[in-house]
Write a protein that holds these residues in place. Structure first.
Motif, PDB file in Angstrom:
ATOM      1  N   GLU A   1       0.828  -1.210   0.000  1.00 17.83           N
ATOM      2  CA  GLU A   1       0.000   0.000   0.000  1.00 17.83           C
ATOM      3  C   GLU A   1       0.862   1.259   0.000  1.00 17.83           C
ATOM      4  OE1 GLU A   1      -3.245   2.197   2.855  1.00 17.83           O
ATOM      5  OE2 GLU A   1      -3.306   0.013   2.746  1.00 17.83           O
ATOM      6  N   VAL A   2       1.884   1.285   0.839  1.00 16.11           N
ATOM      7  CA  VAL A   2       2.789   2.441   0.899  1.00 16.11           C
ATOM      8  C   VAL A   2       3.410   2.684  -0.476  1.00 16.11           C
ATOM      9  CG1 VAL A   2       5.013   3.232   1.823  1.00 16.11           C
ATOM     10  CG2 VAL A   2       3.291   2.289   3.367  1.00 16.11           C
ATOM     11  N   LEU A   3       3.914   1.626  -1.094  1.00 13.19           N
ATOM     12  CA  LEU A   3       4.583   1.765  -2.383  1.00 13.19           C
ATOM     13  C   LEU A   3       3.595   2.103  -3.510  1.00 13.19           C
ATOM     14  CD1 LEU A   3       7.070  -1.199  -1.955  1.00 13.19           C
ATOM     15  CD2 LEU A   3       7.645   1.236  -1.973  1.00 13.19           C
ATOM     16  N   SER A   4       2.429   1.475  -3.478  1.00 15.90           N
ATOM     17  CA  SER A   4       1.418   1.734  -4.516  1.00 15.90           C
ATOM     18  C   SER A   4       0.910   3.163  -4.468  1.00 15.90           C
ATOM     19  CB  SER A   4       0.243   0.765  -4.372  1.00 15.90           C
ATOM     20  OG  SER A   4       0.669  -0.552  -4.604  1.00 15.90           O
TER      21      SER A   4
ATOM     22  N   LEU B   1      16.607  -2.200   6.285  1.00 14.24           N
ATOM     23  CA  LEU B   1      15.522  -1.420   6.873  1.00 14.24           C
ATOM     24  C   LEU B   1      14.952  -2.183   8.056  1.00 14.24           C
ATOM     25  CD1 LEU B   1      13.807   1.161   6.257  1.00 14.24           C
ATOM     26  CD2 LEU B   1      12.353  -0.288   4.861  1.00 14.24           C
ATOM     27  N   TYR B   2      14.615  -1.453   9.122  1.00 15.81           N
ATOM     28  CA  TYR B   2      14.074  -2.099  10.323  1.00 15.81           C
ATOM     29  C   TYR B   2      12.565  -1.967  10.392  1.00 15.81           C
ATOM     30  CZ  TYR B   2      18.904  -2.116  11.628  1.00 15.81           C
ATOM     31  OH  TYR B   2      20.253  -2.335  11.623  1.00 15.81           O
ATOM     32  N   LYS B   3      11.903  -3.073  10.820  1.00 14.24           N
ATOM     33  CA  LYS B   3      10.461  -3.065  11.069  1.00 14.24           C
ATOM     34  C   LYS B   3      10.238  -2.543  12.475  1.00 14.24           C
ATOM     35  CE  LYS B   3       9.423  -7.308   8.504  1.00 14.24           C
ATOM     36  NZ  LYS B   3       8.947  -8.681   8.676  1.00 14.24           N
ATOM     37  N   PRO B   4       9.198  -1.849  12.724  1.00  9.02           N
ATOM     38  CA  PRO B   4       8.224  -1.373  11.751  1.00  9.02           C
ATOM     39  C   PRO B   4       8.749  -0.123  11.050  1.00  9.02           C
ATOM     40  CG  PRO B   4       7.541  -0.687  13.940  1.00  9.02           C
ATOM     41  CD  PRO B   4       8.822  -1.485  14.092  1.00  9.02           C
ATOM     42  N   ALA B   5       8.833  -0.172   9.769  1.00 11.57           N
ATOM     43  CA  ALA B   5       9.355   0.954   8.987  1.00 11.57           C
ATOM     44  C   ALA B   5       8.224   1.940   8.717  1.00 11.57           C
ATOM     45  CB  ALA B   5       9.939   0.447   7.686  1.00 11.57           C
TER      46      ALA B   5
ATOM     47  N   PRO C   1       6.323   4.880   6.616  1.00  4.61           N
ATOM     48  CA  PRO C   1       6.192   5.081   5.169  1.00  4.61           C
ATOM     49  C   PRO C   1       7.301   5.949   4.576  1.00  4.61           C
ATOM     50  CG  PRO C   1       4.041   5.240   6.190  1.00  4.61           C
ATOM     51  CD  PRO C   1       5.051   5.143   7.309  1.00  4.61           C
ATOM     52  N   GLY C   2       7.663   7.015   5.243  1.00  7.00           N
ATOM     53  CA  GLY C   2       8.719   7.890   4.734  1.00  7.00           C
ATOM     54  C   GLY C   2      10.060   7.192   4.613  1.00  7.00           C
ATOM     55  N   GLU C   3      10.364   6.310   5.568  1.00  5.11           N
ATOM     56  CA  GLU C   3      11.624   5.561   5.528  1.00  5.11           C
ATOM     57  C   GLU C   3      11.641   4.594   4.343  1.00  5.11           C
ATOM     58  OE1 GLU C   3      12.633   5.195  10.287  1.00  5.11           O
ATOM     59  OE2 GLU C   3      11.162   3.825   9.422  1.00  5.11           O
ATOM     60  N   VAL C   4      10.521   3.896   4.167  1.00  3.80           N
ATOM     61  CA  VAL C   4      10.410   2.944   3.059  1.00  3.80           C
ATOM     62  C   VAL C   4      10.570   3.675   1.730  1.00  3.80           C
ATOM     63  CG1 VAL C   4       8.873   1.327   1.862  1.00  3.80           C
ATOM     64  CG2 VAL C   4       8.924   1.373   4.367  1.00  3.80           C
ATOM     65  N   LEU C   5       9.808   4.755   1.568  1.00  2.00           N
ATOM     66  CA  LEU C   5       9.829   5.491   0.301  1.00  2.00           C
ATOM     67  C   LEU C   5      11.176   6.139   0.026  1.00  2.00           C
ATOM     68  CD1 LEU C   5       6.258   7.027   0.450  1.00  2.00           C
ATOM     69  CD2 LEU C   5       7.053   5.114  -0.976  1.00  2.00           C
ATOM     70  N   ALA C   6      11.833   6.633   1.061  1.00  2.00           N
ATOM     71  CA  ALA C   6      13.152   7.254   0.863  1.00  2.00           C
ATOM     72  C   ALA C   6      14.164   6.231   0.364  1.00  2.00           C
ATOM     73  CB  ALA C   6      13.631   7.895   2.167  1.00  2.00           C
TER      74      ALA C   6
END
Length: 126
Positions: free
Chosen positions: A14-17, A97-101, A103-108
């Motif tokens: 969802e974050v990526l989409s 990357l560490y969970k729970p990531a 959204p900004g961390e994932v997208l960056a």
């Protein structure tokens, strides 16, 4: 994206989409490898959990490196294990990357490595 936990897969997809990425999700490494071996257009990046039943994320990383050495692989884990992080880097992980990531961390991180891959492909064409 490879993760054995359905809630994590849904969250990351969802974050990526929402950011416009076309995200393929797999619950296990073997399914992801089968996709990579037969897909016409390779993905820009692989995001995978480390701890999964069957083939773990480090083993998947090594197999992806053998299939497509330039494909960036980001490993994600709920556990900070320095030895595992070091093994990941030595095996060629693009990032960790560490969970729970958030959204900004994932997208960056995804954006950084997708852009770097696109630039590398553009330079190879020139």
């Amino acid at each position: 994206m490879v993760d054995d936990e359905v809630t994590i897969r849904k969250y990351l997809a969802e974050v990526l989409s929402l950011e416009g990425y076309d995200c393929r999700c797999f619950q296990e490494s073997l399914l992801a490898l089968a996709y990579l071996a037969q897909c016409e257009t390779p993905p820009d990046l692989v995001l995978t959990d480390i701890r999964m039943p069957g083939m773990d994320g480090i083993a998947l990383l090594k197999k992806v490196r053998a299939l497509s050495p330039a494909l960036p692989v980001i490993l994600i884990s709920a556990f900070f294990e320095p030895a595992m992080a070091l093994e990941a880097v030595r095996a060629g992980a693009a990032d960790y990357l560490y969970k729970p990531a958030k959204p900004g961390e994932v997208l960056a991180l995804v954006g950084k490595h997708v852009r770097a891959g696109q630039e590398a492909r553009n330079q190879a064409v020139q």
